[in-house]
Design an enzyme around this catalytic site. Structure first.
Site, PDB file in Angstrom:
ATOM      1  CE  LYS A  18      41.344  81.171  10.984  1.00  9.00           C
ATOM      2  NZ  LYS A  18      40.647  81.396  12.307  1.00  9.00           N
ATOM      3  NE  ARG A  70      34.880  80.518   9.621  1.00  9.61           N
ATOM      4  CZ  ARG A  70      35.953  81.656   9.244  1.00  9.61           C
ATOM      5  NH1 ARG A  70      36.925  81.263   7.486  1.00  9.61           N
ATOM      6  NH2 ARG A  70      36.368  82.430  10.570  1.00  9.61           N
ATOM      7  NE  ARG A 105      42.909  90.683  12.290  1.00  9.23           N
ATOM      8  CZ  ARG A 105      42.139  89.589  11.558  1.00  9.23           C
ATOM      9  NH1 ARG A 105      42.799  88.852  11.509  1.00  9.23           N
ATOM     10  NH2 ARG A 105      40.845  89.846  12.206  1.00  9.23           N
ATOM     11  NE  ARG A 151      39.202  90.636   9.202  1.00 10.06           N
ATOM     12  CZ  ARG A 151      39.388  89.274   9.076  1.00 10.06           C
ATOM     13  NH1 ARG A 151      40.247  89.050   8.192  1.00 10.06           N
ATOM     14  NH2 ARG A 151      38.526  88.822   9.454  1.00 10.06           N
ATOM     15  NE  ARG A 198      35.693  87.549  12.853  1.00  5.33           N
ATOM     16  CZ  ARG A 198      36.466  88.020  13.120  1.00  5.33           C
ATOM     17  NH1 ARG A 198      36.256  89.653  13.167  1.00  5.33           N
ATOM     18  NH2 ARG A 198      37.775  87.885  12.421  1.00  5.33           N
TER      19      ARG A 198
END
Ligand code: AP5
Length: 209
Positions: A13, A88, A122, A151, A162
């Site tokens: 996204k 969400r 990432r 992160r 998640r």
């Protein structure tokens, strides 16, 4: 155009929203980015949000609804925007319905087997860019030279939490927006450029109407 990007954690996204924003000059509104900025700056909101984010849980609806309502009132949103990571939950979608008429919901679908690798690989930069270690990047951002970092919520255990939250609380939004005839599915398992072409086509078709 008022666009929502839906998709599981790691679906792409943020990556796609950055590109859409550059190409179509639409503001990119990411609730995750707004919350992380507040955590970094140590604001009251950041302190409140941190424990939820670190546990892979959602920040309470009323908190993010207020953030987005404030942001949508800014002048740069008058001609449209891209919502990334919001709504969400069904409660967030209902709150959004009260303040905006959404034109399309792009659902970036990715097989769950790809997600853990995408997220744990990432690397982020303070300038807003994000990369994947498979891109052959070093320790610093190829764009601005700052040091890249991971992160806090990108550790494997948190990613699993998640994904569970996505399945139970966010995936129902696909039905919510399908009932409104707004959902367009895009295959997020394809390479970045191909996903971007699919999304660009959706926006170009809309702009031709
Ligand atoms: P948020 O920041 O929104 O995280 P997320 O939805 O979990 O999404 P990600 O940022 O992890 O993934 P992405 O889909 O943007 O993927 P990306 O493009 O980076 O939210 C974080 C937290 O904040 C939440 O857990 C929650 O606590 C809180 N929060 C935020 N919004 C909230 C809300 N509305 N309500 C309540 N709480 C909220 O790509 C991932 C990786 O894959 C990158 O390395 C990228 O390079 C790579 N990649 C992307 N596309 C491809 C491709 N096509 N092929 C190969 N690699 C790819």
């Amino acid at each position: 155009m008022k666009l929502i990007l839906l998709g599981a954690p790691g679906a792409g996204k943020g990556t796609q929203a950055t590109r859409i924003s550059d190409k179509y000059n639409l503001p990119h509104i990411s609730t995750g980015d707004i919350l992380r900025k507040n955590i970094k700056e140590g604001t009251k909101l950041g302190v409140q949000a941190k424990s939820f984010i670190d546990a892979g849980q959602l920040v309470p609806d009323e908190v993010v609804i207020n953030i987005v309502n404030d942001r949508l009132q800014q002048a740069d949103c008058n001609n449209g925007y891209i919502l990334d990571g919001f709504p969400r939950t069904v409660a967030q979608a209902e709150a959004l319905d009260k303040v905006a008429k959404i034109d399309a919901v792009i659902n970036i679908a990715v097989d769950a087997s790809l997600i853990v690798n995408r997220i744990t690989g990432r690397r982020m930069c303070a300038c807003g860019e994000s990369y994947h270690i498979s891109m052959g990047i070093g320790d610093t951002c190829p764009k601005c030279g700052a040091k890249l970092y991971q992160r806090d919520d990108d550790k494997e255990e948190t990613v699993k939490a998640r994904m569970q939250v996505y399945d139970t609380q966010t995936a129902p939004l696909i039905d919510y927006y399908t009932a409104k005839n707004l959902v367009i599915d895009v295959d997020g398992g394809k390479p970045l450029n191909e996903v971007f072409e699919q999304i660009s086509k959706v926006i170009d078709d809309y702009n031709k109407k």
